[in-house]
Design a protein around this motif. Structure first.
Motif, PDB file in Angstrom:
ATOM      1  N   GLY A  51       0.885  -1.058   0.088  1.00  0.00           N
ATOM      2  CA  GLY A  51      -0.236  -0.078   0.068  1.00  0.00           C
ATOM      3  C   GLY A  51       0.694   1.308   0.022  1.00  0.00           C
ATOM      4  O   GLY A  51       0.525   2.135  -0.655  1.00  0.00           O
ATOM      5  N   VAL A  52       1.877   1.183   0.799  1.00  0.00           N
ATOM      6  CA  VAL A  52       2.881   2.271   0.901  1.00  0.00           C
ATOM      7  C   VAL A  52       3.542   2.476  -0.510  1.00  0.00           C
ATOM      8  O   VAL A  52       3.857   3.705  -0.961  1.00  0.00           O
ATOM      9  CB  VAL A  52       3.780   2.172   1.993  1.00  0.00           C
ATOM     10  N   LEU A  53       4.068   1.470  -1.141  1.00  0.00           N
ATOM     11  CA  LEU A  53       4.380   1.426  -2.330  1.00  0.00           C
ATOM     12  C   LEU A  53       3.733   1.844  -3.403  1.00  0.00           C
ATOM     13  O   LEU A  53       3.945   2.757  -4.254  1.00  0.00           O
ATOM     14  CB  LEU A  53       5.112  -0.023  -2.882  1.00  0.00           C
ATOM     15  N   THR A  54       2.284   1.700  -3.367  1.00  0.00           N
ATOM     16  CA  THR A  54       1.493   2.145  -4.303  1.00  0.00           C
ATOM     17  C   THR A  54       1.254   3.681  -4.160  1.00  0.00           C
ATOM     18  O   THR A  54       1.309   4.427  -5.191  1.00  0.00           O
ATOM     19  CB  THR A  54      -0.039   1.417  -4.137  1.00  0.00           C
ATOM     20  N   GLY A  55       1.433   4.123  -2.862  1.00  0.00           N
ATOM     21  CA  GLY A  55       1.532   5.806  -2.680  1.00  0.00           C
ATOM     22  C   GLY A  55       2.381   6.241  -3.385  1.00  0.00           C
ATOM     23  O   GLY A  55       2.275   7.394  -3.892  1.00  0.00           O
ATOM     24  N   CYS A  56       3.583   5.743  -3.192  1.00  0.00           N
ATOM     25  CA  CYS A  56       4.848   6.425  -3.552  1.00  0.00           C
ATOM     26  C   CYS A  56       4.839   6.388  -5.010  1.00  0.00           C
ATOM     27  O   CYS A  56       5.341   7.277  -5.756  1.00  0.00           O
ATOM     28  CB  CYS A  56       6.138   5.426  -3.300  1.00  0.00           C
ATOM     29  N   LEU A  57       4.349   5.381  -5.754  1.00  0.00           N
ATOM     30  CA  LEU A  57       4.363   5.317  -7.184  1.00  0.00           C
ATOM     31  C   LEU A  57       3.243   6.464  -7.568  1.00  0.00           C
ATOM     32  O   LEU A  57       3.522   7.091  -8.879  1.00  0.00           O
ATOM     33  CB  LEU A  57       3.733   3.945  -7.771  1.00  0.00           C
ATOM     34  N   VAL A  58       2.241   6.689  -7.087  1.00  0.00           N
ATOM     35  CA  VAL A  58       1.453   7.628  -7.466  1.00  0.00           C
ATOM     36  C   VAL A  58       1.884   9.099  -7.381  1.00  0.00           C
ATOM     37  O   VAL A  58       1.949   9.862  -8.462  1.00  0.00           O
ATOM     38  CB  VAL A  58      -0.070   7.591  -6.505  1.00  0.00           C
TER      39      VAL A  58
END
Length: 442
Positions: A76-83
């Motif tokens: 989930g954190v990685l998804t936020g970073c990718l956004v």
């Protein structure tokens, strides 16, 4: 029974050759079509590749909620970073797309590079077969092993007659001798080293072709142009020492890292070895990334490995994140294209397998046809996308070093590069000041 055996053998051969031949025919055609499609829709595809990565990461986070809560939080954190990354590089995508268009133009006008890449792959496969045979023959020699004999009765520690009688047999173990360990180490080193050398010869050759296309386009404008031939000759003669030296560093690091990984699986290895393995993995990745750019300078300008390394450091000082971001954006797209082509070829061979009566009658063989098509699609499209990745990196270097020369040789493409560069990196000037003292390798 004999007729049944013959029929089964014919079905097995059909199940093997039908998807193999189908994928060998269709995969190159689909790769070429993908290259043309990327050239016409580069910006949209780079945007799509970023959001596909975000979607996949978010999907993994959702699927892990019930299974692994910590993993779900991490993804989930990685998804936020990718956004956040997608929003930050939004203005840089047009410049990356222009780099990709130039790389496609180089490969299209010098399509002999594809044959070179295919030949390098076949050469490595042939070397691998010879290596396996030589390694097996060498390690079968008695001097490569030492035999340790021990009395199994000692393991019981009992003194009574029943224990001694039931455990008096002798056992023996075979361990590598000092000579065996020495020979095995150099066999493994030669395997990794040869793989790196072959890969980097292709990279250096592509860089030489891009350099010729950049400065003297008339010499790099046909299927097997003089640029392809001359660049390959230089990579396998004058620059071979630099290629071997840089490849040796990566091969040694790879062996050390694999050794640490095997020992880290041991419960008694301790956390320090695990930490050393992780650190070494990052060092190896950094060296490989550094080598990638160093060999480009070797291919374009003919520098030695050490001098090329200095030029790479200067490149990152003057261009910084512009180099890394452009490289990352395009490599993500090329990786997704490889995966997509692999899936499409797998589905195609699955469909062909259902059309062949001999395969349809054999349960399980149709799925095997999909697997063959998927692997062949990945491999063959990977050859094409790998060439594009190498060409993109070479174009990044050439544009950082000599932007003015590009305008003289390819004014239309140079116009697009100039416009998108100004939009993406308005704070950096395109003066080509790092090009002082540079001369094309000829």
């Amino acid at each position: 029974h004999e007729n049944n055996d013959i029929d089964d053998g014919a079905s097995s051969m059909a199940a093997l050759w039908t998807p193999l031949v189908s994928s060998l025919i269709v995969a190159p055609l689909l790769s070429i079509a993908a290259m043309v499609f990327m050239s016409r829709n580069a910006i949209a595809l780079i945007h799509a590749s970023i959001w596909i990565s975000i979607g996949l990461c978010a999907l993994v986070a959702v699927l892990n909620i019930a299974v692994n809560l910590l993993g779900s939080v991490i993804f989930g954190v990685l998804t936020g970073c990718l956004v956040c990354y997608a929003r930050a590089v939004r203005d840089k995508i047009p410049y990356a797309a222009e780099n990709l268009k130039c790389a496609i133009a180089v490969v299209k006008t010098n399509f002999g590079l594809v044959l070179l890449s295919f030949g390098a792959t076949v050469s490595f496969l042939g070397y691998s077969v010879i290596w396996v045979l030589a390694f097996g023959a060498a390690m079968n020699k008695g001097v490569m092993w030492t035999e340790t004999t021990y009395d199994s009765s000692d393991a019981f520690g009992g003194d009574d007659d029943w224990t001694m009688a039931s455990s008096s047999s002798s056992n023996s173990n075979k361990d590598l001798s000092a000579l065996g360990g020495f020979v095995g180490f150099f066999f493994i080193l030669s395997f990794y080293w040869t793989h790196e050398v072959i890969k980097n010869v292709v990279r250096t050759t592509v860089a030489g072709v891009v350099g010729t296309w950049w400065f003297s386009p008339s010499e790099a404008s046909s299927f097997c142009s003089s640029a392809v031939r001359d660049s390959f000759f230089r990579s396998t003669t004058y620059s071979l020492g630099s290629i071997c030296f840089g490849s040796l560093i990566v091969a040694v690091l790879h062996i050390i890292r694999n050794s640490l990984r095997r020992t880290s699986n041991n419960r008694d290895a301790g956390i320090l070895r695990c930490m050393a393995h992780c650190i070494l993995a990052y060092i190896e990745a950094l060296v490989e990334y550094f080598n990638k750019w160093a060999f480009i300078y070797c291919g374009i300008y003919g520098y030695s490995y050490v001098e090329a390394g200095k030029r790479v450091m200067n490149l990152f000082k003057t261009r910084g994140w512009s180099t890394i971001i452009s490289d990352n954006l395009i490599n993500r797209l090329l990786g997704i294209m490889c995966l997509g082509i692999g899936v499409l070829i797998g589905l195609f061979t699955l469909f062909v397998s259902f059309l062949v009566e001999e395969i349809e009658s054999q349960s399980g063989w149709a799925g095997f046809g999909f697997f063959i098509g998927f692997v062949m699609g990945l491999v063959l499209s990977g050859l094409m996308m790998g060439l594009l990745a190498n060409a993109v990196d070479s174009i990044i270097v050439c544009y950082a070093e000599c932007p003015a020369e590009f305008g003289d040789s390819h004014p239309e493409l140079a116009g697009g590069m100039q416009r998108t560069w100004s939009q993406a990196w308005s704070s950096l000037e395109l003066t080509g000041q790092t090009a002082a003292g540079l001369h094309l390798y000829s």
